[in-house]
Design an enzyme around this catalytic site. Sequence first.
Site, PDB file in Angstrom:
ATOM      1  N   ILE A   1      90.275 153.572  46.943  1.00  0.00           N
ATOM      2  CA  ILE A   1      89.011 153.071  47.493  1.00  0.00           C
ATOM      3  C   ILE A   1      89.327 152.409  48.837  1.00  0.00           C
ATOM      4  O   ILE A   1      90.331 151.692  48.952  1.00  0.00           O
ATOM      5  CB  ILE A   1      88.371 152.036  46.532  1.00  0.00           C
ATOM      6  CG1 ILE A   1      88.261 152.592  45.090  1.00  0.00           C
ATOM      7  CG2 ILE A   1      87.015 151.584  47.059  1.00  0.00           C
ATOM      8  CD1 ILE A   1      87.405 153.825  44.911  1.00  0.00           C
TER       9      ILE A   1
ATOM     10  N   LYS B   1      98.068 146.505  35.151  1.00  0.00           N
ATOM     11  CA  LYS B   1      96.800 147.231  34.972  1.00  0.00           C
ATOM     12  C   LYS B   1      96.767 148.014  33.653  1.00  0.00           C
ATOM     13  O   LYS B   1      95.714 148.116  33.009  1.00  0.00           O
ATOM     14  CB  LYS B   1      96.565 148.167  36.162  1.00  0.00           C
ATOM     15  CG  LYS B   1      96.359 147.436  37.490  1.00  0.00           C
ATOM     16  CD  LYS B   1      95.147 146.507  37.476  1.00  0.00           C
ATOM     17  CE  LYS B   1      94.798 145.989  38.858  1.00  0.00           C
ATOM     18  NZ  LYS B   1      93.605 145.141  38.873  1.00  0.00           N
TER      19      LYS B   1
ATOM     20  N   TYR C   1     102.626 146.335  39.240  1.00  0.00           N
ATOM     21  CA  TYR C   1     101.167 146.556  39.285  1.00  0.00           C
ATOM     22  C   TYR C   1     100.724 147.438  38.102  1.00  0.00           C
ATOM     23  O   TYR C   1      99.725 147.151  37.434  1.00  0.00           O
ATOM     24  CB  TYR C   1     100.835 147.202  40.622  1.00  0.00           C
ATOM     25  CG  TYR C   1      99.372 147.416  40.904  1.00  0.00           C
ATOM     26  CD1 TYR C   1      98.521 146.344  41.139  1.00  0.00           C
ATOM     27  CD2 TYR C   1      98.852 148.710  40.981  1.00  0.00           C
ATOM     28  CE1 TYR C   1      97.175 146.555  41.433  1.00  0.00           C
ATOM     29  CE2 TYR C   1      97.518 148.925  41.281  1.00  0.00           C
ATOM     30  CZ  TYR C   1      96.682 147.851  41.500  1.00  0.00           C
ATOM     31  OH  TYR C   1      95.356 148.058  41.795  1.00  0.00           O
ATOM     32  N   ALA C   2     101.504 148.501  37.837  1.00  0.00           N
ATOM     33  CA  ALA C   2     101.179 149.411  36.724  1.00  0.00           C
ATOM     34  C   ALA C   2     101.203 148.665  35.400  1.00  0.00           C
ATOM     35  O   ALA C   2     100.313 148.842  34.552  1.00  0.00           O
ATOM     36  CB  ALA C   2     102.175 150.569  36.689  1.00  0.00           C
TER      37      ALA C   2
ATOM     38  N   SER D   1      93.206 150.102  37.303  1.00  0.00           N
ATOM     39  CA  SER D   1      93.646 151.002  38.386  1.00  0.00           C
ATOM     40  C   SER D   1      94.197 152.278  37.765  1.00  0.00           C
ATOM     41  O   SER D   1      94.714 152.250  36.640  1.00  0.00           O
ATOM     42  CB  SER D   1      94.744 150.331  39.207  1.00  0.00           C
ATOM     43  OG  SER D   1      95.399 151.287  40.010  1.00  0.00           O
TER      44      SER D   1
HETATM   45  P1  NDP Z   1      91.341 143.467  48.382  1.00  0.00           P
HETATM   46  O1  NDP Z   1      92.771 143.155  48.694  1.00  0.00           O
HETATM   47  O2  NDP Z   1      90.497 144.108  49.416  1.00  0.00           O
HETATM   48  O3  NDP Z   1      90.607 142.107  47.899  1.00  0.00           O
HETATM   49  C1  NDP Z   1      91.223 141.312  46.912  1.00  0.00           C
HETATM   50  C2  NDP Z   1      90.292 140.197  46.492  1.00  0.00           C
HETATM   51  O4  NDP Z   1      90.954 139.425  45.463  1.00  0.00           O
HETATM   52  C3  NDP Z   1      89.979 139.214  47.614  1.00  0.00           C
HETATM   53  O5  NDP Z   1      88.680 138.702  47.413  1.00  0.00           O
HETATM   54  C4  NDP Z   1      91.035 138.117  47.409  1.00  0.00           C
HETATM   55  O6  NDP Z   1      90.658 136.845  47.929  1.00  0.00           O
HETATM   56  C5  NDP Z   1      91.088 138.077  45.890  1.00  0.00           C
HETATM   57  N1  NDP Z   1      92.364 137.522  45.420  1.00  0.00           N
HETATM   58  C6  NDP Z   1      93.601 137.996  45.673  1.00  0.00           C
HETATM   59  N2  NDP Z   1      94.531 137.215  45.089  1.00  0.00           N
HETATM   60  C7  NDP Z   1      93.846 136.233  44.454  1.00  0.00           C
HETATM   61  C8  NDP Z   1      94.238 135.096  43.693  1.00  0.00           C
HETATM   62  N3  NDP Z   1      95.521 134.821  43.439  1.00  0.00           N
HETATM   63  N4  NDP Z   1      93.265 134.279  43.211  1.00  0.00           N
HETATM   64  C9  NDP Z   1      91.960 134.541  43.452  1.00  0.00           C
HETATM   65  N5  NDP Z   1      91.523 135.606  44.161  1.00  0.00           N
HETATM   66  C10 NDP Z   1      92.463 136.429  44.670  1.00  0.00           C
HETATM   67  O7  NDP Z   1      91.387 144.326  47.041  1.00  0.00           O
HETATM   68  P2  NDP Z   1      90.480 145.560  46.566  1.00  0.00           P
HETATM   69  O8  NDP Z   1      89.070 145.272  46.795  1.00  0.00           O
HETATM   70  O9  NDP Z   1      91.076 146.800  47.101  1.00  0.00           O
HETATM   71  O10 NDP Z   1      90.797 145.560  44.999  1.00  0.00           O
HETATM   72  C11 NDP Z   1      89.966 144.896  44.063  1.00  0.00           C
HETATM   73  C12 NDP Z   1      90.451 145.235  42.673  1.00  0.00           C
HETATM   74  O11 NDP Z   1      90.411 146.647  42.494  1.00  0.00           O
HETATM   75  C13 NDP Z   1      91.896 144.788  42.402  1.00  0.00           C
HETATM   76  O12 NDP Z   1      92.021 144.351  41.084  1.00  0.00           O
HETATM   77  C14 NDP Z   1      92.673 146.066  42.603  1.00  0.00           C
HETATM   78  O13 NDP Z   1      93.868 146.065  41.881  1.00  0.00           O
HETATM   79  C15 NDP Z   1      91.696 147.099  42.091  1.00  0.00           C
HETATM   80  N6  NDP Z   1      91.911 148.431  42.620  1.00  0.00           N
HETATM   81  C16 NDP Z   1      91.782 148.710  43.962  1.00  0.00           C
HETATM   82  C17 NDP Z   1      91.999 149.998  44.432  1.00  0.00           C
HETATM   83  C18 NDP Z   1      91.837 150.377  45.871  1.00  0.00           C
HETATM   84  O14 NDP Z   1      92.138 151.536  46.227  1.00  0.00           O
HETATM   85  N7  NDP Z   1      91.392 149.515  46.739  1.00  0.00           N
HETATM   86  C19 NDP Z   1      92.392 151.070  43.515  1.00  0.00           C
HETATM   87  C20 NDP Z   1      92.487 150.666  42.139  1.00  0.00           C
HETATM   88  C21 NDP Z   1      92.250 149.403  41.726  1.00  0.00           C
HETATM   89  P3  NDP Z   1      91.013 136.442  49.484  1.00  0.00           P
HETATM   90  O15 NDP Z   1      90.023 137.203  50.345  1.00  0.00           O
HETATM   91  O16 NDP Z   1      90.820 134.971  49.543  1.00  0.00           O
HETATM   92  O17 NDP Z   1      92.413 136.879  49.726  1.00  0.00           O
END
Ligand code: NDP
Length: 247
Positions: free
Chosen positions: A185, A156, A152-153, A139
């Site tokens: 995103i 990442k 979080y920082a 991130s």
């Molecule tokens: P979402 O919150 O939309 O989705 C998160 C996903 O991770 C879901 O599939 C969720 O499963 C799964 N998840 C969460 N916790 C766990 C856990 N303990 N074990 C297994 N699976 C887990 O996140 P994003 O799509 O926005 O983010 C995806 C990645 O991108 C992350 O690493 C995030 O930090 C990074 N990111 C996102 C940004 C953004 O603006 N969106 C910016 C920068 C980085 P379930 O559906 O079952 O909850």
Amino acid sequence: MNRDFENQTVIVTGGSRGIGRAVVECFAQRGARVFFTYHQNADAAAQVSTGCGAEAIACPQTDGAAIEATVEQVVKTTGRLDVLVNNAGITSDNFLMLMPHEDWQRVLDTNLNGACRWCKAASRPMLSARRGSIINIASISGLVGVMGQTNYAASKGALLAFTRALAAELGGRNIRVNAVVPGFIETDMSARVPRQIKQRNIERILPKRFGQPAEVASVVAFLASDAASYIFGQTIIVDGGLTATAG
Ligand code: NDP
């Protein structure tokens, strides 16, 4: 659509929603056999499976034994593991002064330790095959200071350092480890960002909009593909120019 991942096996963590879902769909469209994990959202996971034929597995980031078993099962089923995308992640924002230590630990355990568990499990079959690609989703919070995100920082920023060190360990065996850094995103995670902060950032993003999950997925697929065969230990930032410009 180019089916350049035909006959390859891909694991994506957190593929039920957001960026992970787009990554799952991208690899599936390009011919890969895709397995993805989720945590609690079985309905969303089932929708992704139905839509693109990828296989959903409930597997929490914090359960090392379940992660090992998942990798073993995938390799037993398909005979290989070509790509691992460490995408699952959470936020739990608060000022450090007010942050319960439990929230610090949960974020670090999910985002950093979880990715480490997956890399350890996946690198075994990749080392045997002397081939593989691992992509860690970090991130911009791991690159620049964002208020309220110390946990979080830290997760990442450490994931980026981990990526480079693991690249050095595995690169000689033809396993490429790289990172993708998304900016803002449009997903459930970014929907929680307060409106004022969103607006302030959109003004600084060069195309004046948040990115789409598919715009991250295509970069992940590029890094996993043969087109990136000489890219090791690198970070690609996909943030609409947010961190490259002074505004
Ligand atoms: P979402 O919150 O939309 O989705 C998160 C996903 O991770 C879901 O599939 C969720 O499963 C799964 N998840 C969460 N916790 C766990 C856990 N303990 N074990 C297994 N699976 C887990 O996140 P994003 O799509 O926005 O983010 C995806 C990645 O991108 C992350 O690493 C995030 O930090 C990074 N990111 C996102 C940004 C953004 O603006 N969106 C910016 C920068 C980085 P379930 O559906 O079952 O909850």
